[in-house]
Design an enzyme around this catalytic site. Structure first.
Site, PDB file in Angstrom:
ATOM      1  N   ARG A  18     -40.042 -53.187  25.292  1.00  0.00           N
ATOM      2  CA  ARG A  18     -38.713 -53.615  25.774  1.00  0.00           C
ATOM      3  C   ARG A  18     -38.704 -55.059  26.288  1.00  0.00           C
ATOM      4  O   ARG A  18     -37.653 -55.623  26.541  1.00  0.00           O
ATOM      5  CB  ARG A  18     -38.214 -52.654  26.852  1.00  0.00           C
ATOM      6  CG  ARG A  18     -37.627 -51.393  26.240  1.00  0.00           C
ATOM      7  CD  ARG A  18     -36.817 -50.645  27.254  1.00  0.00           C
ATOM      8  NE  ARG A  18     -37.650 -49.848  28.122  1.00  0.00           N
ATOM      9  CZ  ARG A  18     -37.308 -49.481  29.358  1.00  0.00           C
ATOM     10  NH1 ARG A  18     -36.158 -49.888  29.864  1.00  0.00           N
ATOM     11  NH2 ARG A  18     -38.100 -48.729  30.073  1.00  0.00           N
ATOM     12  N   LYS A  25     -47.251 -57.159  27.914  1.00  0.00           N
ATOM     13  CA  LYS A  25     -46.350 -57.198  29.075  1.00  0.00           C
ATOM     14  C   LYS A  25     -47.009 -57.733  30.334  1.00  0.00           C
ATOM     15  O   LYS A  25     -46.432 -58.560  31.050  1.00  0.00           O
ATOM     16  CB  LYS A  25     -45.810 -55.785  29.325  1.00  0.00           C
ATOM     17  CG  LYS A  25     -44.949 -55.690  30.555  1.00  0.00           C
ATOM     18  CD  LYS A  25     -44.167 -54.403  30.589  1.00  0.00           C
ATOM     19  CE  LYS A  25     -45.021 -53.214  30.921  1.00  0.00           C
ATOM     20  NZ  LYS A  25     -44.197 -51.989  31.052  1.00  0.00           N
ATOM     21  N   TYR A 102     -51.152 -49.048  38.138  1.00  0.00           N
ATOM     22  CA  TYR A 102     -50.588 -49.629  36.917  1.00  0.00           C
ATOM     23  C   TYR A 102     -50.666 -51.150  36.950  1.00  0.00           C
ATOM     24  O   TYR A 102     -50.474 -51.770  38.003  1.00  0.00           O
ATOM     25  CB  TYR A 102     -49.111 -49.245  36.769  1.00  0.00           C
ATOM     26  CG  TYR A 102     -48.800 -47.753  36.678  1.00  0.00           C
ATOM     27  CD1 TYR A 102     -49.789 -46.829  36.376  1.00  0.00           C
ATOM     28  CD2 TYR A 102     -47.500 -47.304  36.876  1.00  0.00           C
ATOM     29  CE1 TYR A 102     -49.480 -45.480  36.291  1.00  0.00           C
ATOM     30  CE2 TYR A 102     -47.189 -45.958  36.793  1.00  0.00           C
ATOM     31  CZ  TYR A 102     -48.179 -45.045  36.502  1.00  0.00           C
ATOM     32  OH  TYR A 102     -47.885 -43.715  36.421  1.00  0.00           O
ATOM     33  N   GLY A 142     -40.950 -39.148  37.731  1.00  0.00           N
ATOM     34  CA  GLY A 142     -41.425 -37.794  37.965  1.00  0.00           C
ATOM     35  C   GLY A 142     -41.055 -37.379  39.385  1.00  0.00           C
ATOM     36  O   GLY A 142     -40.991 -38.202  40.284  1.00  0.00           O
ATOM     37  N   ASN A 172     -42.558 -39.679  42.071  1.00  0.00           N
ATOM     38  CA  ASN A 172     -43.930 -40.130  41.868  1.00  0.00           C
ATOM     39  C   ASN A 172     -43.941 -41.631  41.603  1.00  0.00           C
ATOM     40  O   ASN A 172     -43.389 -42.099  40.618  1.00  0.00           O
ATOM     41  CB  ASN A 172     -44.532 -39.375  40.662  1.00  0.00           C
ATOM     42  CG  ASN A 172     -45.916 -39.887  40.303  1.00  0.00           C
ATOM     43  OD1 ASN A 172     -46.632 -40.409  41.151  1.00  0.00           O
ATOM     44  ND2 ASN A 172     -46.272 -39.723  39.027  1.00  0.00           N
ATOM     45  N   ARG A 318     -47.516 -84.148  39.489  1.00  0.00           N
ATOM     46  CA  ARG A 318     -48.146 -83.344  38.431  1.00  0.00           C
ATOM     47  C   ARG A 318     -49.622 -83.072  38.754  1.00  0.00           C
ATOM     48  O   ARG A 318     -50.171 -83.639  39.682  1.00  0.00           O
ATOM     49  CB  ARG A 318     -47.991 -84.080  37.102  1.00  0.00           C
ATOM     50  CG  ARG A 318     -46.524 -84.119  36.632  1.00  0.00           C
ATOM     51  CD  ARG A 318     -46.367 -84.992  35.404  1.00  0.00           C
ATOM     52  NE  ARG A 318     -47.322 -84.634  34.376  1.00  0.00           N
ATOM     53  CZ  ARG A 318     -47.729 -85.466  33.399  1.00  0.00           C
ATOM     54  NH1 ARG A 318     -47.247 -86.698  33.345  1.00  0.00           N
ATOM     55  NH2 ARG A 318     -48.606 -85.071  32.510  1.00  0.00           N
ATOM     56  N   ALA A 365     -40.931-101.125  43.210  1.00  0.00           N
ATOM     57  CA  ALA A 365     -40.041-100.316  42.372  1.00  0.00           C
ATOM     58  C   ALA A 365     -40.311-100.562  40.898  1.00  0.00           C
ATOM     59  O   ALA A 365     -40.537-101.691  40.477  1.00  0.00           O
ATOM     60  CB  ALA A 365     -38.590-100.657  42.699  1.00  0.00           C
TER      61      ALA A 365
HETATM   62  C1  UD1 Z   1     -45.191 -42.454  34.991  1.00  0.00           C
HETATM   63  C2  UD1 Z   1     -45.391 -41.091  35.629  1.00  0.00           C
HETATM   64  C3  UD1 Z   1     -44.136 -40.720  36.413  1.00  0.00           C
HETATM   65  C4  UD1 Z   1     -43.855 -41.777  37.452  1.00  0.00           C
HETATM   66  C5  UD1 Z   1     -43.763 -43.148  36.819  1.00  0.00           C
HETATM   67  C6  UD1 Z   1     -43.701 -44.207  37.885  1.00  0.00           C
HETATM   68  C7  UD1 Z   1     -46.828 -39.870  34.106  1.00  0.00           C
HETATM   69  C8  UD1 Z   1     -46.888 -38.824  33.073  1.00  0.00           C
HETATM   70  N1  UD1 Z   1     -45.619 -40.123  34.589  1.00  0.00           N
HETATM   71  O1  UD1 Z   1     -44.161 -42.325  34.043  1.00  0.00           O
HETATM   72  O2  UD1 Z   1     -44.305 -39.469  37.053  1.00  0.00           O
HETATM   73  O3  UD1 Z   1     -42.650 -41.454  38.148  1.00  0.00           O
HETATM   74  O4  UD1 Z   1     -44.919 -43.426  35.995  1.00  0.00           O
HETATM   75  O5  UD1 Z   1     -43.476 -45.462  37.329  1.00  0.00           O
HETATM   76  O6  UD1 Z   1     -47.843 -40.410  34.492  1.00  0.00           O
HETATM   77  N2  UD1 Z   1     -50.200 -46.272  30.110  1.00  0.00           N
HETATM   78  C9  UD1 Z   1     -51.355 -46.438  29.399  1.00  0.00           C
HETATM   79  N3  UD1 Z   1     -51.599 -45.608  28.331  1.00  0.00           N
HETATM   80  C10 UD1 Z   1     -50.738 -44.618  27.977  1.00  0.00           C
HETATM   81  C11 UD1 Z   1     -49.547 -44.466  28.717  1.00  0.00           C
HETATM   82  C12 UD1 Z   1     -49.310 -45.294  29.785  1.00  0.00           C
HETATM   83  O7  UD1 Z   1     -52.180 -47.328  29.685  1.00  0.00           O
HETATM   84  O8  UD1 Z   1     -51.032 -43.919  27.018  1.00  0.00           O
HETATM   85  C13 UD1 Z   1     -49.958 -47.158  31.250  1.00  0.00           C
HETATM   86  C14 UD1 Z   1     -48.755 -48.068  31.047  1.00  0.00           C
HETATM   87  O9  UD1 Z   1     -49.163 -49.323  30.520  1.00  0.00           O
HETATM   88  C15 UD1 Z   1     -48.219 -48.219  32.456  1.00  0.00           C
HETATM   89  C16 UD1 Z   1     -48.593 -46.912  33.140  1.00  0.00           C
HETATM   90  O10 UD1 Z   1     -49.638 -46.354  32.369  1.00  0.00           O
HETATM   91  O11 UD1 Z   1     -48.831 -49.275  33.153  1.00  0.00           O
HETATM   92  C17 UD1 Z   1     -47.435 -45.919  33.260  1.00  0.00           C
HETATM   93  O12 UD1 Z   1     -46.982 -45.585  31.983  1.00  0.00           O
HETATM   94  P1  UD1 Z   1     -45.436 -45.334  31.679  1.00  0.00           P
HETATM   95  O13 UD1 Z   1     -45.295 -45.034  30.249  1.00  0.00           O
HETATM   96  O14 UD1 Z   1     -44.623 -46.420  32.261  1.00  0.00           O
HETATM   97  O15 UD1 Z   1     -45.184 -43.996  32.509  1.00  0.00           O
HETATM   98  P2  UD1 Z   1     -43.779 -43.409  32.922  1.00  0.00           P
HETATM   99  O16 UD1 Z   1     -43.217 -42.667  31.793  1.00  0.00           O
HETATM  100  O17 UD1 Z   1     -42.960 -44.468  33.541  1.00  0.00           O
END
Ligand code: UD1
Ligand code: MG
Length: 450
Positions: A18, A25, A102, A142, A172, A318, A365
């Protein structure tokens, strides 16, 4: 003091589609530092024994950004539990606490991480501690199900939740601390039978319970764990980070006359009684000593400014501009890779690049150091107590000795000795009455046009 060893697993394999970006990202910047850079700095403040960043297969740039800390590659993005599993080899034999966080939540603070770690050592010996939060809009986070006794019973993902569960406001945040001895036993039992078909790390809570272990929840601030998914959120988090940095600058003794118009970097250092006027931009690497005034519309990046100096308005400093004490830099002055000794003045319309200027020198100047010949950069060395007249071009490489004077409008191509006067310009001619004769000729008062 921490007695249990700590490992940190930073999840950053998400593609971040996105963002509509060619770059991963977590490499987008907040306050002049990548998001993952912020998270790593916060994690390092805990002094962990191990850190591993989980990245996607095509994310060498992220690996370079976090180096020398190691990365583990998650081959396919099968969910947050699978991402932690990718760190298994890196954590082989580790039995301390494992903090999972994260890479795209740059606002998280080490105090919050510490609170989670502390809760892991509650007498109930929880297998996992989860960071909870109550955001204004629980959206698709979550939901945390907590027993009347305050024990965390389960985390239910939004897509899998019943209407009653979706009505819960405790969410969560995504950060968790595990007991490293039990972590992978739990991870290995997490399945993917859910709405997304993913391995959810959040299922760890239910599985721990089924094994007779407890789980706990620590409530934190929702803004700290805001994540970036799109550019609009990048801007929102930048705004929150700026607010935080401005506060820190003011708390440490700098005056920001109009804080909302001052842009800071994560590492901006402002001394005591520094006064920053409205509309100033601090890029990374700026260090300002005490009692400096920075007037409006200045842009600074990788520079040092000594005590008592005055900068701007409209100055551009700079990388490598290194100003000693009591230096005056005025409007429309650009300085790059130059050391300016104390008490010197460069007040109007100048470019000083790849130069050294001694103490108490006055740069008139419009003075320009011509540092580039189209192929290479060359140095200009100006001594102390020098007076450089206005509109001087110093063609580098060139040296001007102490106490020398340079006549206005000079083009200086040869070195100037101490105490010398150098004038390098066309000699002035004055033709008496010429102007009058010229006008008379043009208006026809005088016949002889030959
Ligand atoms: C997750 C939580 C959710 C919480 C939310 C908070 C789970 C199943 N759900 O959901 O409960 O409320 O975060 O923001 O954990 N990532 C990986 N590999 C993967 C999937 C994700 O490295 O296969 C990393 C992503 O880069 C990211 C983080 O894990 O930094 C969270 O992944 P994301 O897909 O954003 O989880 P949510 O669906 O938001
Ligand atoms: Mg998310």
């Amino acid at each position: 003091m921490r007695h249990t060893p700590l490992a940190c697993v930073v999840l950053a394999a998400g593609r971040g589609t996105r963002m509509k970006s060619a770059y991963p990202k977590v490499l987008h910047r907040i306050a002049g530092r990548t998001m993952i850079g912020h998270v790593m700095a916060t994690v390092q403040a805990l002094d962990p024994d191990h850190t591993v960043v989980v990245i996607g297969p095509d994310m060498d740039a992220v690996a370079r950004e976090v180096a020398p800390l190691p990365t583990a590659v998650q081959a396919r993005q099968l969910g947050t539990a699978d991402a932690v599993r990718a760190a298994r080899e890196s954590l082989a034999g580790f039995t301390g606490d494992v903090l999972v966080l994260y890479g795209d939540t740059p606002l998280v603070q080490s105090e919050t991480l510490q609170a989670l770690i502390t809760a892991r050592h509650h007498p109930s010996d929880p297998a996992v501690v989860v960071l909870g939060m109550r955001p204004n809009d629980p959206a698709r986070y979550g939901r945390l199900v907590v027993s009347p006794r305050g024990e965390l019973e389960k985390i239910i993902e939004y897509l899998d939740a019943t209407p009653d569960e979706r009505a819960l406001t405790l969410c969560n945040a995504g950060l968790m601390v595990f007991d490293g001895m039990r972590l992978f036993d739990i991870i290995d039992r997490i399945g993917n039978d859910n709405a997304k078909g993913e391995y959810y790390l959040t299922d760890a809570v239910t599985i721990a319970r089924a094994s007779g272990y407890s789980s706990r929840m620590v409530e934190g601030s929702p803004t700290e764990v805001l994540g970036v998914n799109a550019r609009v959120e990048l801007a929102e988090i930048e705004h929150l980070m700026q607010t935080r940095l401005r506060r820190l600058a003011m708390d440490s003794g700098a005056t920001l006359v109009d804080p909302s118009s001052v842009h800071l970097s994560h590492d901006t250092r402002l001394g005591r009684d520094v006064v920053v006027a409205p509309n100033v931009v601090f890029g990374p690497g700026v260090e300002v000593e005490d009692d400096v005034e920075i007037r409006s519309f200045c842009h600074l990046e990788h520079v040092r400014i000594g005590t008592g100096s005055t900068i701007g308005p409209f100055a551009r400093l700079r990388p490598g501009a290194d100003l000693a004490a009591d230096v005056q830099v005025g409007n429309f002055v650009e300085i790059k890779n130059s050391r300016i000794e104390s008490g010197s003045k460069i007040n109007h319309l100048s470019y000083i690049g790849d130069a050294a200027i001694g103490a108490g020198t006055n740069i008139g100047a419009g003075t320009i150091t011509c540092n580039y010949d189209g192929f290479a950069k060359h140095r200009t060395d100006i001594g102390s107590g020098v007076f450089v007249g206005s509109n001087t071009a110093l063609v580098a490489p060139v040296t001007v000795g102490d106490q020398a004077i340079i006549g206005a409008g000079s083009v200086i191509t040869n070195d100037v000795a101490d105490n010398a006067l150098a004038v390098g310009r066309a000699r002035q001619r004055v033709l008496g009455g010429w102007a009058e004769r010229f006008r008379d000729m043009k208006t026809g008062k005088r016949a002889d046009s030959t």
